[in-house]
Design an enzyme around this catalytic site. Structure first.
Site, PDB file in Angstrom:
ATOM      1  N   GLU A 146       2.034  -1.325  -0.181  1.00 57.19           N
ATOM      2  CA  GLU A 146       3.281  -1.614   0.531  1.00 57.19           C
ATOM      3  C   GLU A 146       3.961  -0.285   0.882  1.00 57.19           C
ATOM      4  O   GLU A 146       4.135   0.583   0.012  1.00 57.19           O
ATOM      5  CB  GLU A 146       4.207  -2.469  -0.349  1.00 57.19           C
ATOM      6  N   ASN A 189       6.804  -5.506  -6.086  1.00 55.75           N
ATOM      7  CA  ASN A 189       6.660  -6.873  -5.580  1.00 55.75           C
ATOM      8  C   ASN A 189       5.370  -7.406  -6.191  1.00 55.75           C
ATOM      9  O   ASN A 189       4.295  -7.308  -5.608  1.00 55.75           O
ATOM     10  CB  ASN A 189       6.574  -6.899  -4.056  1.00 55.75           C
ATOM     11  N   LYS A 269      11.463  -5.786 -10.706  1.00 60.51           N
ATOM     12  CA  LYS A 269      12.319  -5.983  -9.532  1.00 60.51           C
ATOM     13  C   LYS A 269      12.726  -7.453  -9.567  1.00 60.51           C
ATOM     14  O   LYS A 269      11.932  -8.331  -9.223  1.00 60.51           O
ATOM     15  CB  LYS A 269      11.529  -5.663  -8.261  1.00 60.51           C
ATOM     16  N   GLU A 273      15.085  -9.389  -2.833  1.00 63.37           N
ATOM     17  CA  GLU A 273      14.146  -9.681  -1.747  1.00 63.37           C
ATOM     18  C   GLU A 273      13.161 -10.784  -2.135  1.00 63.37           C
ATOM     19  O   GLU A 273      11.948 -10.597  -2.107  1.00 63.37           O
ATOM     20  CB  GLU A 273      13.431  -8.402  -1.316  1.00 63.37           C
ATOM     21  N   ARG A 323      26.581  -4.727   2.425  1.00 64.64           N
ATOM     22  CA  ARG A 323      25.395  -4.489   1.580  1.00 64.64           C
ATOM     23  C   ARG A 323      25.500  -3.277   0.647  1.00 64.64           C
ATOM     24  O   ARG A 323      25.105  -3.373  -0.519  1.00 64.64           O
ATOM     25  CB  ARG A 323      24.160  -4.406   2.490  1.00 64.64           C
ATOM     26  N   LYS A 347      18.297   3.382  -6.730  1.00 65.57           N
ATOM     27  CA  LYS A 347      17.921   4.139  -5.523  1.00 65.57           C
ATOM     28  C   LYS A 347      18.981   5.190  -5.222  1.00 65.57           C
ATOM     29  O   LYS A 347      20.170   4.938  -5.439  1.00 65.57           O
ATOM     30  CB  LYS A 347      17.783   3.206  -4.319  1.00 65.57           C
ATOM     31  N   ASP A 352      18.879   2.164   1.772  1.00 67.37           N
ATOM     32  CA  ASP A 352      17.465   2.019   1.455  1.00 67.37           C
ATOM     33  C   ASP A 352      16.663   3.178   2.024  1.00 67.37           C
ATOM     34  O   ASP A 352      15.971   3.016   3.032  1.00 67.37           O
ATOM     35  CB  ASP A 352      16.962   0.679   2.034  1.00 67.37           C
ATOM     36  N   GLU A 374      16.057   6.886  -8.434  1.00 63.79           N
ATOM     37  CA  GLU A 374      14.835   6.542  -7.705  1.00 63.79           C
ATOM     38  C   GLU A 374      14.844   7.163  -6.313  1.00 63.79           C
ATOM     39  O   GLU A 374      15.762   6.936  -5.520  1.00 63.79           O
ATOM     40  CB  GLU A 374      14.696   5.012  -7.597  1.00 63.79           C
ATOM     41  N   GLU A 380       8.714   5.708   4.451  1.00 66.86           N
ATOM     42  CA  GLU A 380       8.917   4.402   5.086  1.00 66.86           C
ATOM     43  C   GLU A 380       9.787   4.489   6.344  1.00 66.86           C
ATOM     44  O   GLU A 380       9.416   3.977   7.401  1.00 66.86           O
ATOM     45  CB  GLU A 380       9.550   3.449   4.073  1.00 66.86           C
ATOM     46  N   TRP A 520      19.546  -9.090   6.976  1.00 67.24           N
ATOM     47  CA  TRP A 520      19.357  -8.082   5.929  1.00 67.24           C
ATOM     48  C   TRP A 520      20.608  -7.251   5.632  1.00 67.24           C
ATOM     49  O   TRP A 520      20.564  -6.328   4.808  1.00 67.24           O
ATOM     50  CB  TRP A 520      18.200  -7.161   6.311  1.00 67.24           C
TER      51      TRP A 520
HETATM   52  O1  GCW Z   1      12.740  -0.488   1.312  1.00 69.05           O
HETATM   53  C1  GCW Z   1      12.450  -1.767   0.934  1.00 69.05           C
HETATM   54  C2  GCW Z   1      11.080  -1.941   1.443  1.00 69.05           C
HETATM   55  C3  GCW Z   1      10.304  -2.973   0.677  1.00 69.05           C
HETATM   56  C4  GCW Z   1      10.384  -2.632  -0.819  1.00 69.05           C
HETATM   57  C5  GCW Z   1      11.857  -2.623  -1.215  1.00 69.05           C
HETATM   58  C6  GCW Z   1      12.081  -2.221  -2.665  1.00 69.05           C
HETATM   59  C7  GCW Z   1       8.782  -2.987  -2.551  1.00 69.05           C
HETATM   60  O2  GCW Z   1      11.133  -2.241   2.806  1.00 69.05           O
HETATM   61  O3  GCW Z   1       8.994  -2.939   1.138  1.00 69.05           O
HETATM   62  O4  GCW Z   1       9.641  -3.534  -1.591  1.00 69.05           O
HETATM   63  O5  GCW Z   1      12.557  -1.698  -0.448  1.00 69.05           O
HETATM   64  O6  GCW Z   1      12.470  -1.100  -2.896  1.00 69.05           O
HETATM   65  O7  GCW Z   1      11.879  -3.040  -3.540  1.00 69.05           O
END
Ligand code: GCW
Length: 658
Positions: A146, A189, A269, A273, A323, A347, A352, A374, A380, A520
């Site tokens: 992923e 995931n 996690k 999501e 968010r 994070k 993100d 993190e 990405e 989102w």
């Molecule tokens: O940035 C998003 C990503 C997902 C990722 C998620 C996360 C693993 O698009 O793909 O899933 O974050 O950090 O859990």
């Protein structure tokens, strides 16, 4: 006494070009050594062997009678090392606080030798800032990764752990050489295949992976699904308040630790999501985390619990939900309620992994809860290892980000401090060069160096990487290009911190309104006169989550860093920036500049032809073609978008498509 006359071991494998320039990364093999020094070893046999292998693969100009001594020295801190050269320059002692420290000393010695070429002047000691320096692999059971842009998984194939053993060892060496000491091998995931890691069947294979990494001082982490009691335990519920669920986790932990006694812990996690979590049963996060953490406690296992929780089913018409507020709102009120072996994994930003965002207000905010920072090495949103992007520059900014009037984030990081672990989502896969883009190896390297010591500068780290990887006469050029790459990418991307103007789902290339009407929670709300979100106390109130000093900094238009203006404020296109340009003209200018800078990178790279490995040269040259196309697409899409919204021309009259 160790006698060093063994032959070089070169790994063998089918299609992969092992031992090539790109494969060897920062552990280059220059030329086989002709004059190996004597090694006296009183410590960890494996470290001695590593030292030997490295010296055999590189020809260093050692003086006659030069010797190396390796010793364990328990008076040094765990994982710490000390390199000392005797006054006559003829003996080098490598000491380690423990076996891993000794190994780190060996790698550091090699780095120093490679960079300076002078064996007679090596004196250095170092201790890592944090004892947990972690990579998360987002690898799936089917071998896909992923957000992976470097081929398939190094660990998984066809629903099972499946790997090239020699390659995995080379990987472990690369990671250990930069101080990584924990890795998770499956995606956060978690899917039914990877959930099986908690079963006897899954563990049989995982034990073998653990064996590969163990001598390198690297422990494994298993990503587990909160719904495992149902998925693999045959229960009807995963409610953490249920005794059977508690028992499931206890049995799972016992099973796992019987096979892998040094496992670092589990990673979860939850409530994120579409992954199940305690919320589904009416519980707060601590209730969900603690039931798993308590099962790990007898084995000194850690539960890494991610804080990436937000409403991913938001209605874009809703302007109240914001968010970036979600993680803090979820976790701050339950500070102090987590079991002692829970570490919350946060994070770096509240969004993100965007090209620009402020630091998460949760970092350092919970006085009674253990925390990990993190980062994401995988690109990405930052060019997916097609575009050049040196994360080191952004990470240095993150570390320098103020926490309050006297401390910055760097000051929070350390074993006895607020942030006691540094984690990153990894960028590796089974491509020959590990990272998709050869120069993205710099990102993996930089992460390890920064996790060890966040006081380093991006320039130091990138210079070190370039010097270890490339010939001397190219180092300053390549370092400078890397240092510039973050700003260049940002210039053609979403402007002034607004983020997200990216193609939906796959996240490469521009789509300004791609996420605008989706669920989102990622909106820029551009209309014909203004853009941005007011996140001050007059707006969504997000700024109130920061310490007062930082809150005020962001609330005030005069002190808000300009590169984050649209993250915190809604502004008209004719708002004047400090350089006298309007916001709109800034957007036009930066997007033209971004493309020009990529064109300049290409010229610079072409000036290196013949100086570096041909295959590596050509590979990077091709990546730049992709980057240029991407940059042009961003420039034209963004500029046209704002031109159409506003009807205002570029004051330099450049081509903007209508
Ligand atoms: O940035 C998003 C990503 C997902 C990722 C998620 C996360 C693993 O698009 O793909 O899933 O974050 O950090 O859990």
């Amino acid at each position: 006494m160790y006698c060093c006359n063994q032959s070089i071991k070169i790994s063998e494998s089918g299609a992969i070009k092992m031992n090539s320039f790109s494969y060897n990364a920062w552990l280059q093999h220059t030329s086989p050594s002709k004059n190996l020094p004597e090694i006296e070893s009183n410590g960890y046999e494996f470290a001695t062997q590593e030292c030997l292998n490295i010296l055999q693969n590189n020809s260093f100009p050692f003086k006659e009678n030069y010797t190396i001594s390796l010793n364990l020295n328990p008076s040094l801190p765990p994982e710490g090392y000390k390199l000392t050269t005797s006054p006559d320059g003829l003996n080098l002692t490598i000491q380690g606080g423990d076996e891993t420290g000794l190994l780190y000393g060996v790698y550091r010695y090699l780095f120093r030798l490679r960079i300076t070429g002078n064996a007679a002047d090596i004196n250095e000691s170092s201790v890592p800032a944090v004892s947990r320096r972690i990579l998360n692999h987002w690898d799936n059971g089917d071998g896909s990764v992923e957000r992976g842009y470097s081929g398939n998984s190094l660990f998984w194939k066809n629903g099972k752990l499946g790997y090239n053993l020699d390659r995995l060892k080379d990987y472990a060496r690369l990671l250990a050489s930069i101080g990584i000491n924990q890795i998770s091998v499956n995606n956060v995931n978690v899917r039914p295949t990877t959930a099986k890691l908690l079963t006897d069947e899954g563990l049989t294979d995982l034990v073998k992976v653990a064996e590969v990494f163990r001598p390198f001082g690297i422990k494994l982490i298993i990503s587990v699904h909160f719904d495992s009691p149902v998925w693999i335990g045959g229960l009807k519920t995963s409610d953490p308040a249920d005794d059977k669920v508690k028992q499931f986790w206890e049995e799972a932990a016992t099973r796992v630790y019987k096979q892998i006694p040094d496992l670092a812990g589990f990673l979860v996690k939850a409530d994120s999501e579409f992954n199940l979590g305690p919320l589904a049963f009416g519980h707060t996060q601590d209730v969900g985390a603690n039931v798993i953490a308590k099962a790990l406690q007898p084995y000194n296992g850690i539960l890494y619990w991610r804080c990436f929780i937000y409403n991913c089913l938001q209605d874009w018409r809703d302007t109240v939900t914001d968010r970036p507020k979600a993680a803090y709102d979820t976790f701050f009120p339950i500070d102090g309620k987590f079991a002692p072996n829970v570490i919350l994994q946060i994070k770096h930003g509240p969004s993100d992994f965007q090209v620009r965002e402020p630091n998460s207000p949760l970092l350092g905010a919970m006085a009674h809860t253990r925390q990990a920072l993190e980062l994401q090495i995988s690109q990405e949103y930052t060019g997916q290892q097609k575009d050049l992007y040196a994360w080191a520059v952004q990470w240095e900014e993150i570390f320098s980000h103020p926490f309050n009037e006297t401390r910055n984030t760097r000051d929070l990081i350390g074993s006895e401090k607020e942030i006691e672990a540094v984690v990153a989502v990894c960028n590796t896969g089974d491509d020959d060069n590990w990272c998709g883009h050869l120069l993205a190896q710099a990102n993996l390297f930089a992460f390890g160096r920064f996790a060890w010591n966040s006081h380093l500068t991006s320039k130091q780290v990138l210079q070190e990487w370039s010097a270890l990887t490339f010939p001397k006469d190219t180092v300053s050029t390549i370092t400078q290009m890397l240092l510039d790459s973050r700003l260049t990418y940002e210039k053609y991307n979403a402007p002034l911190g607004i983020g997200w103007m990216v193609c939906i789902h796959h996240h490469y290339g521009p789509s300004v309104d791609g996420y605008e009407y989706m669920k989102w929670g990622t909106y820029h709300r551009a209309d014909s006169t203004a853009i941005g979100i007011d996140r001050t106390r007059q707006g969504t109130g997000y700024t109130a989550q920061y310490q007062p000093y930082v809150r005020d900094l962001y609330e005030n238009l005069d002190t808000c860093p300009e590169e984050l203006l649209l993250y915190f404020h809604r502004l008209n296109y004719d708002y004047t920036l400090k350089n006298g340009k309007t916001l709109l003209q800034h957007i036009y200018d930066t997007h033209f500049e971004g493309v020009e800078e990529v064109e300049a990178f290409i010229k610079i790279w072409e000036s290196l032809k013949g100086k570096i490995d041909d295959e590596a040269y050509n590979h990077v040259r091709q990546r730049f073609d992709m980057q240029l196309e991407n940059a042009k697409e961003w420039r034209d899409v963004i500029n046209s978008y704002f031109y159409r919204k506003t009807g205002i021309n570029d004051n330099k009259g450049r081509k903007i498509y209508n």
